[in-house]
Scaffold this motif. Structure first.
Motif, mmCIF file in Angstrom:
data_model
loop_
_atom_site.group_PDB
_atom_site.id
_atom_site.type_symbol
_atom_site.label_atom_id
_atom_site.label_comp_id
_atom_site.label_asym_id
_atom_site.label_seq_id
_atom_site.Cartn_x
_atom_site.Cartn_y
_atom_site.Cartn_z
ATOM 1 N N GLY A 47 39.988 94.358 10.731
ATOM 2 C CA GLY A 47 39.652 94.817 12.068
ATOM 3 C C GLY A 47 39.881 93.752 13.127
ATOM 4 N N ALA A 48 39.414 94.043 14.339
ATOM 5 C CA ALA A 48 39.604 93.133 15.469
ATOM 6 C C ALA A 48 38.374 93.168 16.372
ATOM 7 N N PRO A 49 37.230 92.705 15.881
ATOM 8 C CA PRO A 49 36.008 92.751 16.692
ATOM 9 C C PRO A 49 35.977 91.667 17.771
ATOM 10 N N THR A 50 35.147 91.928 18.775
ATOM 11 C CA THR A 50 34.842 90.947 19.819
ATOM 12 C C THR A 50 33.374 90.570 19.685
ATOM 13 N N ILE A 51 33.115 89.279 19.577
ATOM 14 C CA ILE A 51 31.761 88.752 19.439
ATOM 15 C C ILE A 51 31.495 87.908 20.680
ATOM 16 N N GLU A 52 30.647 88.389 21.587
ATOM 17 C CA GLU A 52 30.521 87.703 22.874
ATOM 18 C C GLU A 52 29.069 87.562 23.323
ATOM 19 N N ASP A 53 28.791 86.386 23.882
ATOM 20 C CA ASP A 53 27.509 86.108 24.539
ATOM 21 C C ASP A 53 26.311 86.279 23.618
ATOM 22 N N ASN A 54 26.470 85.936 22.348
ATOM 23 C CA ASN A 54 25.370 85.993 21.393
ATOM 24 C C ASN A 54 24.833 84.588 21.111
ATOM 25 N N THR A 55 23.583 84.510 20.675
ATOM 26 C CA THR A 55 23.043 83.293 20.085
ATOM 27 C C THR A 55 22.956 83.525 18.583
ATOM 28 N N ILE A 56 23.642 82.681 17.815
ATOM 29 C CA ILE A 56 23.731 82.831 16.358
ATOM 30 C C ILE A 56 23.061 81.602 15.761
ATOM 31 N N GLU A 57 21.847 81.783 15.255
ATOM 32 C CA GLU A 57 20.959 80.649 15.002
ATOM 33 C C GLU A 57 20.268 80.751 13.643
ATOM 34 N N SER A 58 20.167 79.603 12.970
ATOM 35 C CA SER A 58 19.332 79.440 11.769
ATOM 36 C C SER A 58 19.662 80.459 10.685
ATOM 37 N N ASN A 59 20.940 80.740 10.495
ATOM 38 C CA ASN A 59 21.380 81.557 9.377
ATOM 39 C C ASN A 59 21.835 80.645 8.249
ATOM 40 N N GLY A 60 21.701 81.093 6.996
ATOM 41 C CA GLY A 60 22.033 80.216 5.883
ATOM 42 C C GLY A 60 22.215 80.961 4.579
ATOM 43 N N PHE A 61 22.148 80.217 3.472
ATOM 44 C CA PHE A 61 22.504 80.760 2.162
ATOM 45 C C PHE A 61 21.412 80.460 1.140
ATOM 46 N N PHE A 62 21.280 81.366 0.163
ATOM 47 C CA PHE A 62 20.498 81.048 -1.020
ATOM 48 C C PHE A 62 21.475 81.017 -2.193
#
Length: 543
Positions: free
Chosen positions: A188-203
């Motif tokens: 696809g071809a999404p647009t990701i704009e003006d977001n705060t992307i914070e404290s994401n991680g992995f287990f």
């Protein structure tokens, strides 16, 4: 089902705005709607505008929880062109757009509206070819989890073979063991704009084994625009604390702030093999590559800021890469604190690379001399127009990486001012603390938005004026499928109630035609919004 305008002609077979105007809305001298004349009562204008536009009013506004108890129930009932307005609150659910061309928005913004998956699955899923006009806007997206109870990738938002717009959200505390803890994109071809992307991680499913690529976002087999986002405090035990681009990814990063992220290797941005990455005007600061343990022993971290891996193509223009670090278990083998380039097709111009740390090549590590020009590199770097001078960063209204300038009130002017490549166009932004725009040859490094993010309330079509065409534009955006949407939603919020709905064009019509109506809220001239809200407004050129 509630329709904001009170008009729902889905089944009427109405042909749209080409329908002749209704009786009573035609001027005596010709077939012109009354709404084109200037000496009318407010009630006449409002009647003609609504009745004339009614045949095309096919879009409905569905309310949560007013009409539906859950967001997914509203999506299930919606059809293409509908808007789902979600009131403030916490919604314990996961949602799937189901391929529908709809706008799902939190009318009170992310600070007051949360979708919480409670670790059941990805919080939001686009997996059925959703177009760019399918919009997710204004939510906190939290506590998504895939790869354990729910198979797949993407803890917060999973996009597979779709091209939605994800705008103005706070994507936080989502996890997965594999790819894209915050956002996962495959196709696809999404647009990701003006977001705060914070404290994401992995287990990690295997103890003491590094896992996870792209804690903020992972992209493969897709074309993605990342604009105006902040990636903060995301952690990838393997690679790509903020961003990882995989096979056949084509990713453009514009005006993003990438700070305080960490990864085993590649603390900020990792351009993976066979990907194309174009980075324009980004601030990449205070990210860390911390290394990891393997069965063969520990590995020191490298590429604290940006890592251009083998067979990637990376173009950089007007980025600031500062204060990043490569650390590790051994400490003597860390390299590329700011930038590490392997066998990549790489070029850069108008950069600042400063005060990054590593045991070896703390600023730029590469196997050969890179194509870098008109850039300020700590310790120096070979290339046309390059400098080795303290950029003299100073703090200002939006951050800590403005350039010192006498014209803006500082004692000294940075040598990075007007030091850009004369062949490059000026950036719509500023390095000055007084927010005067860039000029002359252009300044090096990241530019803040400054006063260029101002708007004129009620100028929905951004033609520099405020008249009945703005009200028509607003009604079309709300009710006519396929109509253009306001570029600046804050300008469309005419009554300044924190949302964009039919009340806004009605308010504008009253201002224009009804004497004694409430005045237009500021900014009437081009300026900043004096009332804080979460409505997006990208940089505009209003004078």
């Amino acid at each position: 089902m509630q329709v904001t305008s009170g008009l729902d002609n889905r089944d009427s077979g109405a042909p749209g705005l080409t329908t002749p105007p209704p009786s009573g809305c035609v001027a005596e001298e010709g077939n012109l709607p009354l709404l084109t004349r200037t000496t009318l009562s407010f009630s006449s204008v409002l009647f003609c505008l609504f009745v004339y536009a009614a045949p095309a009013a096919t879009a409905a506004t569905l309310l949560v929880p007013g009409d539906f108890a859950t967001i997914q129930a509203a999506i299930d009932a919606a059809v293409d062109g509908d808007t789902i307005d979600v009131a403030a609150g916490t919604y314990l659910e996961v949602i799937d757009f189901l391929g529908k061309d709809i706008h799902v928005r939190a009318i009170s913004g992310p600070d007051m509206t949360t979708i919480d998956a409670e670790s059941a699955d990805a919080v939001v899923r686009f997996a059925n070819g959703e177009p760019s006009t399918a919009i997710l806007e204004g939510f906190t997206i939290a506590n998504g989890q895939t790869g354990f109870l729910a198979p797949g990738n993407g803890g917060g938002i999973a996009i597979e073979g779709a091209s939605p717009t994800v705008r103005g959200n706070h994507i936080i505390d989502n996890v997965t063991p594999w790819f894209g803890a915050g956002i996962y994109v495959n196709g696809g071809a999404p647009t990701i704009e003006d977001n705060t992307i914070e404290s994401n991680g992995f287990f990690c499913l295997i103890a003491d084994a590094p896992c996870g690529l792209g804690a903020g976002i992972y992209v493969e087999e897709a074309t993605v625009l990342l604009v105006g986002n902040r990636f903060y405090s995301n952690v990838a035990p393997s690679q790509g604390g903020a961003v990882f681009t995989g096979t056949n990814a084509n990713v453009t990063l514009v005006n993003n702030v990438i700070d305080g992220n960490s990864g085993g290797l590649g603390g900020g941005v990792v351009a993976g093999p066979d990907s194309v990455v174009d980075m324009f005007n980004n601030l990449i600061v205070d990210n860390t590559a911390f290394g990891y343990s393997t069965l063969l022993g520990p590995i020191d971290g490298f590429a604290g800021g940006v890592w251009a891996r083998e067979d990637s193509t990376v173009t950089m223009n007007s980025n600031t890469i500062a204060g990043n670090a490569a650390s590790g278990f051994i400490g003597t083998e860390t390299t590329g604190g700011g930038l590490l380039v392997e066998t990549a097709d790489f070029s850069a111009v108008n950069m600042i690379v400063w005060n990054n740390t590593a045991a070896v090549d703390p600023q730029i590590a590469a196997g050969s001399v890179l194509d870098i020009s008109y850039s300020d590199v700590d310790g120096g770097y070979s290339g046309v127009g390059n400098l080795d001078v303290d950029p003299l960063f100073v703090s200002g209204p939006e951050g800590e990486f403005y350039l010192s300038q006498v014209a803006a009130g500082q004692v000294t002017t940075s040598e990075c001012v007007d030091a850009g490549d004369p062949a490059e166009a000026l950036i719509l932004g500023t390095t000055r603390t007084d927010h005067e725009p860039d000029s002359n040859e252009g300044d090096l490094g990241f530019h803040y938005a400054g006063t260029t993010s101002g708007f004129r309330r009620g100028d929905l079509n951004e033609d520099g004026g405020r008249d009945i065409s703005d009200a028509v534009f607003g009604l079309g955006a709300l009710f006519v499928i396929g109509s253009p949407q306001p570029n600046c939603t804050d300008a469309a919020d005419v009554n300044d109630d924190g949302g964009f709905d039919v009340g806004d064009p009605v308010f504008l019509l009253a201002v224009l035609f009804q004497p004694g109506s409430a005045p237009l809220p500021e900014p009437v001239a081009c300026g900043q919004d004096p009332t804080p809200d979460s409505l997006p407004c990208p940089p505009t050129a209003c004078p």
